[in-house]
Design a protein around this motif. Sequence first.
Motif, PDB file in Angstrom:
ATOM      1  N   ARG A 192     -24.368   4.471  15.242  1.00 45.21           N
ATOM      2  CA  ARG A 192     -23.410   3.458  14.784  1.00 45.21           C
ATOM      3  C   ARG A 192     -22.053   3.634  15.455  1.00 45.21           C
ATOM      4  O   ARG A 192     -21.025   3.221  14.923  1.00 45.21           O
ATOM      5  CB  ARG A 192     -23.270   3.534  13.272  1.00 45.21           C
ATOM      6  CG  ARG A 192     -24.607   3.212  12.574  1.00 45.21           C
ATOM      7  CD  ARG A 192     -24.489   3.123  11.095  1.00 45.21           C
ATOM      8  NE  ARG A 192     -23.549   2.071  10.727  1.00 45.21           N
ATOM      9  CZ  ARG A 192     -23.109   1.914   9.483  1.00 45.21           C
ATOM     10  NH1 ARG A 192     -23.497   2.702   8.521  1.00 45.21           N
ATOM     11  NH2 ARG A 192     -22.262   0.944   9.212  1.00 45.21           N
ATOM     12  N   GLU A 193     -22.063   4.199  16.634  1.00 46.76           N
ATOM     13  CA  GLU A 193     -20.815   4.508  17.334  1.00 46.76           C
ATOM     14  C   GLU A 193     -19.992   3.263  17.666  1.00 46.76           C
ATOM     15  O   GLU A 193     -18.773   3.349  17.806  1.00 46.76           O
ATOM     16  CB  GLU A 193     -21.109   5.264  18.633  1.00 46.76           C
ATOM     17  CG  GLU A 193     -21.832   6.572  18.451  1.00 46.76           C
ATOM     18  CD  GLU A 193     -23.355   6.443  18.426  1.00 46.76           C
ATOM     19  OE1 GLU A 193     -24.018   7.481  18.377  1.00 46.76           O
ATOM     20  OE2 GLU A 193     -23.879   5.307  18.458  1.00 46.76           O
ATOM     21  N   ASP A 194     -20.645   2.122  17.789  1.00 44.13           N
ATOM     22  CA  ASP A 194     -19.942   0.906  18.218  1.00 44.13           C
ATOM     23  C   ASP A 194     -19.618  -0.053  17.076  1.00 44.13           C
ATOM     24  O   ASP A 194     -19.180  -1.183  17.316  1.00 44.13           O
ATOM     25  CB  ASP A 194     -20.740   0.183  19.297  1.00 44.13           C
ATOM     26  CG  ASP A 194     -22.155  -0.198  18.877  1.00 44.13           C
ATOM     27  OD1 ASP A 194     -22.567   0.120  17.740  1.00 44.13           O
ATOM     28  OD2 ASP A 194     -22.856  -0.815  19.692  1.00 44.13           O
ATOM     29  N   PHE A 252     -15.507   5.360  23.546  1.00 43.51           N
ATOM     30  CA  PHE A 252     -16.606   6.088  24.183  1.00 43.51           C
ATOM     31  C   PHE A 252     -16.100   7.159  25.145  1.00 43.51           C
ATOM     32  O   PHE A 252     -16.824   8.102  25.451  1.00 43.51           O
ATOM     33  CB  PHE A 252     -17.570   5.112  24.861  1.00 43.51           C
ATOM     34  CG  PHE A 252     -18.155   4.148  23.877  1.00 43.51           C
ATOM     35  CD1 PHE A 252     -19.013   4.590  22.883  1.00 43.51           C
ATOM     36  CD2 PHE A 252     -17.827   2.811  23.906  1.00 43.51           C
ATOM     37  CE1 PHE A 252     -19.544   3.717  21.944  1.00 43.51           C
ATOM     38  CE2 PHE A 252     -18.348   1.919  22.987  1.00 43.51           C
ATOM     39  CZ  PHE A 252     -19.209   2.375  21.995  1.00 43.51           C
ATOM     40  N   ALA A 253     -14.865   7.042  25.589  1.00 40.76           N
ATOM     41  CA  ALA A 253     -14.263   8.106  26.396  1.00 40.76           C
ATOM     42  C   ALA A 253     -14.097   9.373  25.557  1.00 40.76           C
ATOM     43  O   ALA A 253     -14.046  10.478  26.097  1.00 40.76           O
ATOM     44  CB  ALA A 253     -12.913   7.660  26.948  1.00 40.76           C
ATOM     45  N   ALA A 292     -23.957  12.591  28.042  1.00 37.38           N
ATOM     46  CA  ALA A 292     -23.798  11.894  29.327  1.00 37.38           C
ATOM     47  C   ALA A 292     -23.050  10.577  29.107  1.00 37.38           C
ATOM     48  O   ALA A 292     -23.363   9.846  28.158  1.00 37.38           O
ATOM     49  CB  ALA A 292     -25.157  11.612  29.948  1.00 37.38           C
ATOM     50  N   PRO A 293     -22.069  10.259  29.940  1.00 36.37           N
ATOM     51  CA  PRO A 293     -21.336   8.998  29.795  1.00 36.37           C
ATOM     52  C   PRO A 293     -22.243   7.767  29.774  1.00 36.37           C
ATOM     53  O   PRO A 293     -21.945   6.779  29.100  1.00 36.37           O
ATOM     54  CB  PRO A 293     -20.410   8.980  31.009  1.00 36.37           C
ATOM     55  CG  PRO A 293     -20.234  10.411  31.379  1.00 36.37           C
ATOM     56  CD  PRO A 293     -21.551  11.070  31.045  1.00 36.37           C
ATOM     57  N   SER A 294     -23.364   7.814  30.470  1.00 34.81           N
ATOM     58  CA  SER A 294     -24.289   6.671  30.509  1.00 34.81           C
ATOM     59  C   SER A 294     -24.900   6.374  29.141  1.00 34.81           C
ATOM     60  O   SER A 294     -25.426   5.284  28.917  1.00 34.81           O
ATOM     61  CB  SER A 294     -25.387   6.919  31.532  1.00 34.81           C
ATOM     62  OG  SER A 294     -26.146   8.063  31.173  1.00 34.81           O
TER      63      SER A 294
END
Length: 110
Positions: free
Chosen positions: A11-13, A68-69, A81-83
């Motif tokens: 649920r990060e977004d 997300f950074a 991983a950033p992806s």
Amino acid sequence: MPWSNVWGWGREDDAYRYANQGIPVVLAHATNLYMDLAYAKDPDEPGYYWANFVDDKKTFEYKPFDIFANGTADRMGNPIAPSTWDSKIHLTAAGKPNIIGMEACCGART
């Protein structure tokens, strides 16, 4: 007031999803803004660790318009991983004005 952005829980977004839909949002991300979480992974450190370990640096480095950074490691310190965040909803220019503030939270203790 979405708080449930724990890295890896899915649920990060939420905050950006709501803001992009025109809903006013107060950011209260547990991973960076909860003041009752432990500072470090240490058995003698008071505080919770369900969302992350939050020290002053993590709070002041928080990027409200690019959350997300902030998601570079999970709550146990394992790298992310950033992806990982490519498939998540990101804040749009239209959604940005709907981010109306931030709140540092602290759960009640008895």
